[in-house]
Design an enzyme around this catalytic site. Structure first.
Site, PDB file in Angstrom:
ATOM      1  N   HIS A   1      -2.476   6.795   3.583  1.00 40.20           N
ATOM      2  CA  HIS A   1      -1.028   7.028   3.613  1.00 40.20           C
ATOM      3  C   HIS A   1      -0.535   8.285   2.868  1.00 40.20           C
ATOM      4  O   HIS A   1      -1.242   8.611   1.851  1.00 40.20           O
ATOM      5  CB  HIS A   1      -0.205   5.757   2.977  1.00 40.20           C
ATOM      6  CG  HIS A   1      -0.225   4.474   3.525  1.00 40.20           C
ATOM      7  ND1 HIS A   1      -0.640   4.302   5.009  1.00 40.20           N
ATOM      8  CD2 HIS A   1      -0.017   3.356   3.369  1.00 40.20           C
ATOM      9  CE1 HIS A   1      -0.527   3.204   5.294  1.00 40.20           C
ATOM     10  NE2 HIS A   1       0.091   2.474   4.347  1.00 40.20           N
TER      11      HIS A   1
ATOM     12  N   CYS B   1       0.783  -1.045  -0.059  1.00 42.73           N
ATOM     13  CA  CYS B   1      -0.096   0.093  -0.026  1.00 42.73           C
ATOM     14  C   CYS B   1       0.782   1.425   0.049  1.00 42.73           C
ATOM     15  O   CYS B   1       0.422   2.173  -0.485  1.00 42.73           O
ATOM     16  CB  CYS B   1      -0.868   0.104   1.216  1.00 42.73           C
ATOM     17  SG  CYS B   1      -0.120  -0.322   2.800  1.00 42.73           S
TER      18      CYS B   1
HETATM   19  C1  2RA Z   1       1.607  -0.978   6.478  1.00 44.54           C
HETATM   20  N1  2RA Z   1       2.094  -1.143   4.268  1.00 44.54           N
HETATM   21  O1  2RA Z   1       1.213   0.053   6.355  1.00 44.54           O
HETATM   22  C2  2RA Z   1       1.906  -1.820   5.314  1.00 44.54           C
HETATM   23  C3  2RA Z   1       0.907  -3.013   5.127  1.00 44.54           C
HETATM   24  N2  2RA Z   1       0.728  -3.707   3.943  1.00 44.54           N
HETATM   25  O2  2RA Z   1       1.640  -1.491   7.577  1.00 44.54           O
END
Ligand code: 2RA
Length: 351
Positions: free
Chosen positions: A254, A129
């Site tokens: 994110h 991600c």
């Molecule tokens: C996280 N990218 O954000 C990782 C999960 N796949 O922890």
């Protein structure tokens, strides 16, 4: 005949978003079969407005399935994706188990859709991600300017660590809400207690420079994933990529700061043109009016949002960007669904 789709791991954080995306997208699937661990078998979940009973993960569950989207832990995917593929199912896997396998394409439909067609193991991998939250924007700039180097810092939401991450932040926020904590060393830690959930430090009123597990020389697994996956998706195996991953007290979405250095001089005007027309990207860049993406506005949306586009002061070939993407949508479920839809279109074309 419309193809049959299986969703493996239908009950998790990403699985839940997957089902809502399947209900919102054009209805290209015939049967949608929901598969999960035996523990969840028999549960009823709603997809496309209908209740569907979850069946247990087993070889027979893949009978007649054309495409299976997997969102399960790495070791479960490593065991079961080849079993499904051996039955003729095309697997789109969101774990890390196959991402760097040279016989498994790693696909972002806006960046390298052609790669999905070459899949010797019958498996297509979906990127991590954090990689996905920036790569659509970076890929669009790369296509025009040619990347020479990436330096990236992430600001990762707790849902990247699954439902346990969300629960940990919510529980910790309750413990610190309405207090004056955050003013003396250790006060937040004492209020939160020893159980910090999936994070090594308190995540409420804090930022934690860690995601994943410890690898050689102090790098985290998450940092190496962003580096290796970006190189593979952009088909630039030697691209210099330097990453620092940080967890922040955000539920979902994110964010990343990106320093991207290109082959020749760049201009902000041209970067704006590229980003405002690139599929899957929204340019939201007017800091004078307070306009830049933040997780609070981006959560629940599909695109990669880009703001704060600047040319580096000391390097006319480099750009600085701030990028946000919903880690459960484009970062996981949406990209997986888009890959599955590419395969469905290909199967329709072949039939
Ligand atoms: C996280 N990218 O954000 C990782 C999960 N796949 O922890």
């Amino acid at each position: 005949d419309r193809p049959t789709l299986a969703v493996v791991g239908a009950t998790g954080a990403v699985g839940t978003v997957m089902l809502s995306i399947l209900s919102q997208h054009a209805d290209i699937w015939g049967e949608i079969r929901l598969i999960a661990s035996p523990r969840s078998a028999g549960k009823k979940l709603t997809v496309r407005g209908e209740e569907v009973e979850v069946v247990a993960l087993a070889e027979e569950a893949f009978e007649g399935v054309d495409v299976a989207m997997f969102d399960v832990p790495d070791e479960v995917a490593a065991q079961w994706a080849p079993i499904a593929a051996a039955k003729g199912t095309v697997v789109v896997d969101n774990s890390a188990a196959f991402r760097m396998d040279p016989d498994v394409p790693l696909v972002v439909p806006e960046v390298n859709p052609h790669a999905a067609r070459v899949r010797p193991r019958g498996i297509i991998a979906n990127p991590n991600c954090t990689t996905l939250s920036m790569i659509v924007a970076v890929g669009a700039l790369h296509a025009e300017f040619g990347l020479r180097e990436l330096v990236v810092s992430s600001y990762q939401a707790v849902s990247g660590a699954g439902l346990a991450g969300v629960e940990a932040l919510r529980a910790q926020l309750k413990l610190v809400a309405g207090t004056e904590l955050g003013t003396t060393p250790g006060d937040v830690r004492r209020a939160v207690g020893d159980d910090t959930g999936p994070f090594p430090e308190p995540i409420a009123l804090n930022v934690v420079p860690w995601a994943g597990s410890l690898m050689d020389d102090g790098w985290s697994s998450e940092e190496l994933k962003v580096r290796n996956e970006s190189r593979k998706i952009l088909d630039r195996p030697d691209l210099p990529v330097s990453v620092t991953c940080v967890r922040v007290p955000v539920i979902t979405t994110h964010s990343l700061t990106v320093h991207a250095r290109f082959e020749n001089e760049v201009t902000v005007d041209r970067a704006h043109e590229i980003l405002s027309t690139a599929p899957g990207v929204v340019l939201f860049d007017n800091p004078g009016a307070g306009e830049f993406p933040t997780p609070a506005d981006v959560v629940g949306t599909d695109p990669t949002w880009v703001g704060r586009v600047r040319r580096s002061l000391d390097d006319p070939t480099a750009l600085e960007l701030f990028v946000c993407g919903d880690n459960l949508r484009k970062g996981a479920a949406l990209n997986t669904a888009q890959i599955a839809e590419l395969v469905a279109a290909e199967l329709r074309g072949n039939s």
